[in-house]
Design an enzyme around this catalytic site. Structure first.
Site, PDB file in Angstrom:
ATOM      1  N   SER A   1       0.830  -1.213   0.000  1.00 24.31           N
ATOM      2  CA  SER A   1       0.000   0.000   0.000  1.00 24.31           C
ATOM      3  C   SER A   1       0.860   1.257   0.000  1.00 24.31           C
ATOM      4  O   SER A   1       1.970   1.263   0.554  1.00 24.31           O
ATOM      5  CB  SER A   1      -0.870  -0.024   1.258  1.00 24.31           C
ATOM      6  OG  SER A   1      -1.335   1.260   1.570  1.00 24.31           O
TER       7      SER A   1
ATOM      8  N   TYR B   1      -2.592  -0.130  10.074  1.00 26.54           N
ATOM      9  CA  TYR B   1      -2.742  -0.708   8.730  1.00 26.54           C
ATOM     10  C   TYR B   1      -1.427  -0.589   7.957  1.00 26.54           C
ATOM     11  O   TYR B   1      -0.915  -1.573   7.403  1.00 26.54           O
ATOM     12  CB  TYR B   1      -3.879   0.001   7.988  1.00 26.54           C
ATOM     13  CG  TYR B   1      -3.938  -0.340   6.519  1.00 26.54           C
ATOM     14  CD1 TYR B   1      -4.290  -1.620   6.097  1.00 26.54           C
ATOM     15  CD2 TYR B   1      -3.635   0.612   5.547  1.00 26.54           C
ATOM     16  CE1 TYR B   1      -4.332  -1.943   4.743  1.00 26.54           C
ATOM     17  CE2 TYR B   1      -3.679   0.300   4.192  1.00 26.54           C
ATOM     18  CZ  TYR B   1      -4.023  -0.972   3.801  1.00 26.54           C
ATOM     19  OH  TYR B   1      -4.058  -1.297   2.455  1.00 26.54           O
TER      20      TYR B   1
HETATM   21  N1  LIG Z   1      -8.348  -0.185  -2.707  1.00 29.29           N
HETATM   22  C1  LIG Z   1      -7.256   0.568  -2.479  1.00 29.29           C
HETATM   23  O1  LIG Z   1      -7.258   1.771  -2.703  1.00 29.29           O
HETATM   24  C2  LIG Z   1      -6.011  -0.070  -1.913  1.00 29.29           C
HETATM   25  C3  LIG Z   1      -4.900   0.770  -1.709  1.00 29.29           C
HETATM   26  C4  LIG Z   1      -3.742   0.205  -1.203  1.00 29.29           C
HETATM   27  C5  LIG Z   1      -3.678  -1.136  -0.934  1.00 29.29           C
HETATM   28  N2  LIG Z   1      -4.768  -1.931  -1.117  1.00 29.29           N
HETATM   29  C6  LIG Z   1      -4.651  -3.361  -0.810  1.00 29.29           C
HETATM   30  O2  LIG Z   1      -5.120  -4.101  -1.928  1.00 29.29           O
HETATM   31  C7  LIG Z   1      -5.742  -5.302  -1.490  1.00 29.29           C
HETATM   32  C8  LIG Z   1      -7.160  -5.384  -2.030  1.00 29.29           C
HETATM   33  O3  LIG Z   1      -7.892  -4.267  -1.546  1.00 29.29           O
HETATM   34  P1  LIG Z   1      -9.393  -3.990  -1.916  1.00 29.29           P
HETATM   35  O4  LIG Z   1      -9.574  -2.534  -2.026  1.00 29.29           O
HETATM   36  O5  LIG Z   1      -9.813  -4.876  -3.033  1.00 29.29           O
HETATM   37  O6  LIG Z   1     -10.092  -4.442  -0.550  1.00 29.29           O
HETATM   38  P2  LIG Z   1     -11.355  -5.369  -0.279  1.00 29.29           P
HETATM   39  O7  LIG Z   1     -11.625  -5.273   1.179  1.00 29.29           O
HETATM   40  O8  LIG Z   1     -12.456  -5.023  -1.221  1.00 29.29           O
HETATM   41  O9  LIG Z   1     -10.823  -6.804  -0.651  1.00 29.29           O
HETATM   42  C9  LIG Z   1     -10.158  -7.663   0.253  1.00 29.29           C
HETATM   43  C10 LIG Z   1     -10.882  -8.987   0.248  1.00 29.29           C
HETATM   44  O10 LIG Z   1     -10.166  -9.876   1.110  1.00 29.29           O
HETATM   45  C11 LIG Z   1     -11.080 -10.594   1.894  1.00 29.29           C
HETATM   46  N3  LIG Z   1     -10.402 -10.962   3.143  1.00 29.29           N
HETATM   47  C12 LIG Z   1      -9.984 -10.119   4.135  1.00 29.29           C
HETATM   48  N4  LIG Z   1      -9.423 -10.829   5.131  1.00 29.29           N
HETATM   49  C13 LIG Z   1      -9.472 -12.130   4.754  1.00 29.29           C
HETATM   50  C14 LIG Z   1      -9.056 -13.337   5.361  1.00 29.29           C
HETATM   51  N5  LIG Z   1      -8.473 -13.344   6.564  1.00 29.29           N
HETATM   52  N6  LIG Z   1      -9.249 -14.492   4.683  1.00 29.29           N
HETATM   53  C15 LIG Z   1      -9.843 -14.499   3.449  1.00 29.29           C
HETATM   54  N7  LIG Z   1     -10.273 -13.389   2.838  1.00 29.29           N
HETATM   55  C16 LIG Z   1     -10.087 -12.212   3.471  1.00 29.29           C
HETATM   56  C17 LIG Z   1     -12.247  -9.659   2.136  1.00 29.29           C
HETATM   57  O11 LIG Z   1     -13.437 -10.359   2.401  1.00 29.29           O
HETATM   58  C18 LIG Z   1     -12.307  -8.884   0.825  1.00 29.29           C
HETATM   59  O12 LIG Z   1     -13.243  -9.456  -0.078  1.00 29.29           O
HETATM   60  C19 LIG Z   1      -5.656  -5.286   0.031  1.00 29.29           C
HETATM   61  O13 LIG Z   1      -4.492  -6.014   0.403  1.00 29.29           O
HETATM   62  C20 LIG Z   1      -5.486  -3.816   0.365  1.00 29.29           C
HETATM   63  O14 LIG Z   1      -4.820  -3.646   1.592  1.00 29.29           O
HETATM   64  C21 LIG Z   1      -5.934  -1.415  -1.608  1.00 29.29           C
END
Ligand SMILES: NC(=O)c1ccc[n+]([C@@H]2O[C@H](COP(=O)([O-])OP(=O)(O)OC[C@H]3O[C@@H](n4cnc5c(N)ncnc54)[C@H](O)[C@@H]3O)[C@@H](O)[C@H]2O)c1
Length: 323
Positions: free
Chosen positions: A129, A156
């Site tokens: 991130s 986080y």
């Molecule tokens: N969306 C953004 O702007 C952004 C920015 C930086 C980093 N990220 C990272 O990208 C990745 C995806 O983010 P996103 O926006 O799609 O988030 P999101 O919350 O929509 O997707 C994460 C998915 O992982 C699942 N999950 C969480 N914990 C779990 C576990 N213990 N076991 C199984 N499944 C689990 C959740 O149910 C969810 O569907 C994450 O690692 C997030 O930290 C996202």
């Protein structure tokens, strides 16, 4: 035929889009998700339903912190490539729910590393991130991968940086190639309801006021979901050498002020927001700005979608989803 790609967080925002791209390209995908209630699980179910329309998609419901579950699944499917996106996301939620981050982000990441090690995978790509850069003012230049990342301002961010360090140690010890992706504020259709552009949309359309944190002075490098997926695919096809671990920024590289984002969203929705100014919240950072020259040099990566176009696409999707 190549073995299936394991994608964690497949019912998540980025996960669904990554799976869809892989499936459209003819790959087979095994997706893991635990459908937790951090935000409305119905949205996760709707995303999973879209993916289930592809015969080459297999859904495994379960927790990535269950290392036996993950390892067994990877072995049974002969997995050689993993895209690990599951995590407890969100900065503000980490203030009240620290152990959710410990479980999904730290323990979960370690389970994935173990599954990758035991299958001696060809490439593990995982989500980090932009928050690892800490609180930095918006200066002339973007954040570079070799900039210091020692001052996380949220739990986080600390867990995400820890994942990078865990990966570094595994790459050194065991050799399987790894790439970490520092995503910068992903947005777009099927997005996350906890993110500002999405929650603002819901409030604006209900005629409720929106709370604008940081007195509107924050800036974010908003990156459209298709540009995020382009970055993931570009990195997936460029594994580093054995024993190497690389991290890449994936961002639009054009930070936009929060007030400009709101104005653009108002135009996309055709409605004006009632704005209530609030101070910055603990854990938030002032600005994010990706220097993407590393990924560009490796893969020719170039984000394509403007914030205006991206928010219009989001508004169109949101209207249909809420209809
Ligand atoms: N969306 C953004 O702007 C952004 C920015 C930086 C980093 N990220 C990272 O990208 C990745 C995806 O983010 P996103 O926006 O799609 O988030 P999101 O919350 O929509 O997707 C994460 C998915 O992982 C699942 N999950 C969480 N914990 C779990 C576990 N213990 N076991 C199984 N499944 C689990 C959740 O149910 C969810 O569907 C994450 O690692 C997030 O930290 C996202």
């Amino acid at each position: 035929m190549s073995t299936p790609i394991l994608v964690t967080g497949a019912a998540g925002f980025i996960g669904m889009h990554v799976c869809e791209r892989l499936l459209d390209q003819g790959e087979r995908v095994v997706g893991i998700d635990d459908f937790n209630a951090y935000y409305d699980p119905a949205l996760k179910e709707a995303r999973a339903e879209r993916l289930s329309a592809y015969p080459a998609f297999i859904l495994a419901r379960g927790d990535i912190a269950d290392d036996v579950f993950v390892r067994t699944l990877a072995r049974e499917h002969g997995v050689k490539r993993i895209i690990h996106l599951a995590a407890q996301a969100g900065v503000r939620y980490s203030l009240d729910n620290p152990f959710a981050y410990q479980r999904s982000n730290l323990h979960g990441h370690l389970s994935i590393l173990e599954a990758a090690r035991q299958n001696d995978v060809d490439h593990l790509v995982y989500a980090s991130s932009s928050s690892v850069y800490g609180d930095r003012p918006l200066e002339g230049a973007g954040f570079r991968e070799d900039d210091p990342t020692v001052s996380p301002v949220s739990l986080y961010a600390a867990t995400k940086r820890s994942c990078e360090l865990l990966s570094q140690s595994y790459a050194t010890l065991y050799g399987f190639p790894m790439s970490g992706l520092r995503f910068f504020t992903a947005y777009g259709p099927w997005g996350r309801p906890d993110m500002a552009y999405f929650s603002f949309t819901e409030k604006i359309m209900r005629g409720e006021p929106i709370e604008v944190y940081g007195e509107g002075k924050m800036a974010r490098d908003f990156t459209y979901i298709d540009d995020i997926v382009d970055g993931v695919m570009a990195v997936l096809s460029h594994p580093p050498a054995r024993h190497a671990h690389e991290v890449y920024n994936i961002g639009d590289s054009q930070p936009v002020g929060l007030m400009e984002m709101i104005t653009t969203l108002e135009t996309a929705l055709g409605r004006e927001a009632q704005k209530v100014m609030r101070p910055m919240q603990p854990g938030d950072v002032t600005a994010t700005y990706a220097d993407i020259s590393k990924l560009k040099a490796l893969t020719g990566y170039q984000p394509k979608i403007s914030l205006r176009q991206g928010l219009e696409n989001f508004a169109t999707w949101w209207r249909a989803y809420r209809a």
